[in-house]
Structures are given as structure tokens and as C-alpha cells.
Design a protein around this motif. Structure first.
Motif, mmCIF file in Angstrom:
data_model
loop_
_atom_site.group_PDB
_atom_site.id
_atom_site.type_symbol
_atom_site.label_atom_id
_atom_site.label_comp_id
_atom_site.label_asym_id
_atom_site.label_seq_id
_atom_site.Cartn_x
_atom_site.Cartn_y
_atom_site.Cartn_z
ATOM 1 N N UNK A 280 0.835 -1.217 0.000
ATOM 2 C CA UNK A 280 0.000 0.000 0.000
ATOM 3 C C UNK A 280 0.867 1.262 0.000
ATOM 4 N N UNK A 281 1.984 1.237 0.715
ATOM 5 C CA UNK A 281 2.822 2.434 0.874
ATOM 6 C C UNK A 281 3.808 2.609 -0.286
ATOM 7 N N UNK A 282 4.274 1.523 -0.869
ATOM 8 C CA UNK A 282 5.332 1.593 -1.878
ATOM 9 C C UNK A 282 5.001 2.475 -3.085
ATOM 10 N N UNK A 283 3.812 2.403 -3.690
ATOM 11 C CA UNK A 283 3.544 3.300 -4.821
ATOM 12 C C UNK A 283 3.596 4.784 -4.447
ATOM 13 N N UNK A 284 3.086 5.132 -3.280
ATOM 14 C CA UNK A 284 3.139 6.550 -2.891
ATOM 15 C C UNK A 284 4.572 6.995 -2.605
ATOM 16 N N UNK A 285 5.401 6.096 -2.059
ATOM 17 C CA UNK A 285 6.809 6.440 -1.850
ATOM 18 C C UNK A 285 7.534 6.649 -3.175
ATOM 19 N N UNK A 286 7.224 5.800 -4.143
ATOM 20 C CA UNK A 286 7.866 5.962 -5.451
ATOM 21 C C UNK A 286 7.372 7.215 -6.165
ATOM 22 N N UNK A 287 6.104 7.563 -6.000
ATOM 23 C CA UNK A 287 5.592 8.812 -6.602
ATOM 24 C C UNK A 287 6.281 10.030 -5.979
ATOM 25 N N UNK A 288 6.500 9.979 -4.678
ATOM 26 C CA UNK A 288 7.206 11.106 -4.055
ATOM 27 C C UNK A 288 8.655 11.137 -4.506
ATOM 28 N N UNK A 289 9.238 9.978 -4.791
ATOM 29 C CA UNK A 289 10.599 9.950 -5.322
ATOM 30 C C UNK A 289 10.641 10.547 -6.722
ATOM 31 N N UNK B 238 8.733 12.928 -7.720
ATOM 32 C CA UNK B 238 8.668 14.377 -7.500
ATOM 33 C C UNK B 238 10.008 14.953 -7.100
ATOM 34 N N UNK B 239 10.794 14.210 -6.346
ATOM 35 C CA UNK B 239 12.115 14.694 -5.936
ATOM 36 C C UNK B 239 13.105 14.642 -7.099
ATOM 37 N N UNK B 240 12.946 13.670 -7.981
ATOM 38 C CA UNK B 240 13.853 13.516 -9.114
ATOM 39 C C UNK B 240 13.420 14.418 -10.266
ATOM 40 N N UNK C 294 17.761 14.886 -13.752
ATOM 41 C CA UNK C 294 17.864 14.386 -15.118
ATOM 42 C C UNK C 294 16.540 13.778 -15.586
ATOM 43 N N UNK C 295 16.038 14.089 -16.782
ATOM 44 C CA UNK C 295 14.774 13.547 -17.281
ATOM 45 C C UNK C 295 14.812 12.026 -17.495
ATOM 46 N N UNK C 296 15.972 11.458 -17.792
ATOM 47 C CA UNK C 296 16.052 10.011 -17.979
ATOM 48 C C UNK C 296 15.808 9.274 -16.658
ATOM 49 N N UNK C 297 16.347 9.780 -15.592
ATOM 50 C CA UNK C 297 16.135 9.162 -14.275
ATOM 51 C C UNK C 297 14.670 9.285 -13.891
ATOM 52 N N UNK C 298 14.083 10.444 -14.180
ATOM 53 C CA UNK C 298 12.663 10.643 -13.881
ATOM 54 C C UNK C 298 11.802 9.618 -14.616
ATOM 55 N N UNK C 299 12.126 9.344 -15.892
ATOM 56 C CA UNK C 299 11.370 8.348 -16.660
ATOM 57 C C UNK C 299 11.551 6.944 -16.091
ATOM 58 N N UNK C 300 12.750 6.616 -15.656
ATOM 59 C CA UNK C 300 13.001 5.290 -15.083
ATOM 60 C C UNK C 300 12.218 5.099 -13.784
ATOM 61 N N UNK C 301 12.223 6.109 -12.944
ATOM 62 C CA UNK C 301 11.485 6.017 -11.679
ATOM 63 C C UNK C 301 9.990 5.997 -11.957
ATOM 64 N N UNK C 302 9.535 6.759 -12.958
ATOM 65 C CA UNK C 302 8.120 6.761 -13.336
ATOM 66 C C UNK C 302 7.672 5.394 -13.825
ATOM 67 N N UNK C 303 8.522 4.722 -14.599
ATOM 68 C CA UNK C 303 8.180 3.376 -15.058
ATOM 69 C C UNK C 303 8.158 2.383 -13.893
#
Length: 144
Positions: free
Chosen positions: A72-81, A83-85, A89-98
Motif C-alpha cells: 500500500x505504501x510503496x507506490x506513494x513512496x515511489x511517486x514522491x521519489x 517528485x524529488x527527481x 535528469x529527465x532520464x532518471x525521472x522516466x526510469x522512476x516513473x516506469x
């Protein structure tokens, strides 16, 4: 002073005292009746079954709760990550988004749908089952 020397009456009174009569009526020396033995075996089997269920539920309840809460918590933690990224770099943002898209909201296993909320609910149900089995086991333990 005359002291009676006839001890037969005294011995009769002592041999048929109330606690001994009560004991012999409650626990006959002829052995346990078959129905009482059968009932004791049934109670022992029920005691074993409830204690076994209690032990299994005590193992799985924390696991289901922990897995459900992390899921339950993991998706919200990754979404906040993400936001921090975002500023980096846009490539890192895309990787974390995926990575956030890879975490499913529910799974279907053999026709049963499992979600984080259902795991948490099942964990609490197992805790309730553990409490119920502990109560029944204590009651049966006194009855045996």
C-alpha cells in the motif's frame, strides 16, 4: 466415667464419611464410562484443531499485514521519489516513473483478486481468528 469400648460403630461412621461417599459417586472405581471416554476424545481432537489453527494464524497474520502495508505504501513512496527527481535528469525521472507503473494495484491468482487492502483485512481477520481460537482452546483446556 464410662468410655464406650465398642469401636465398631465409630469405625462404621468413619468408613462411610461424606467426602468418601461423594468421591465414590463422582469417580466410580469401575472405570470411566464409554460415553465419557468418547466425549474426552472428541474434546481433545477439538482442542488440537483449534490450537493448530491458532498457531498457523499467528504465523500468517503478521506476514499478510506487513506485505499489505508495504504494498500500500510503496507506490506513494515511489511517486514522491519521482517528485524529488523531477528537477534532476529527465532520464532518471522516466526510469522512476516506469518503476511506479510496474507495481500493480491488484493481482488475480487462480480467479481470486488480491490487493493491498485485502491483504491487510485478511491479516486482521487472522488476528481475530487467533483470539477466537485462543479463547476456545482455554475453555476446552479447562473442560478436559
Amino acid at each position: 466415667m464410662n468410655i464406650p469400648t465398642d469401636t465398631t460403630r465409630t469405625n462404621e461412621r468413619l468408613s462411610t464419611s461424606m467426602p468418601e461417599q461423594h468421591y465414590t459417586k463422582k469417580y466410580p472405581s469401575s472405570g470411566m464410562p464409554i460415553s465419557k471416554l468418547f466425549l474426552t476424545i472428541i474434546w481433545a481432537i477439538c482442542h488440537f484443531a483449534f490450537f493448530f489453527i491458532q498457531q498457523v494464524a499467528e504465523i500468517f497474520a503478521p506476514l499478510l499485514l506487513l506485505i499489505g502495508i508495504v504494498w500500500k505504501i510503496l507506490p506513494s513512496l515511489l511517486r514522491s521519489a519521482v517528485g524529488m527527481v523531477d528537477a534532476a535528469d529527465p532520464q532518471i525521472r522516466d526510469m522512476v516513473g516506469r518503476g511506479t507503473e510496474l507495481i500493480p494495484s491488484s493481482l488475480t491468482v487462480a480467479g481470486h483478486t488480491i490487493s493491498a487492502s485485502s491483504l491487510i483485512f485478511d491479516g486482521f481477520l487472522l488476528i481475530g481468528l487467533t483470539a477466537l481460537c485462543a479463547t476456545i482452546t482455554a475453555f476446552l483446556g479447562r473442560r478436559l
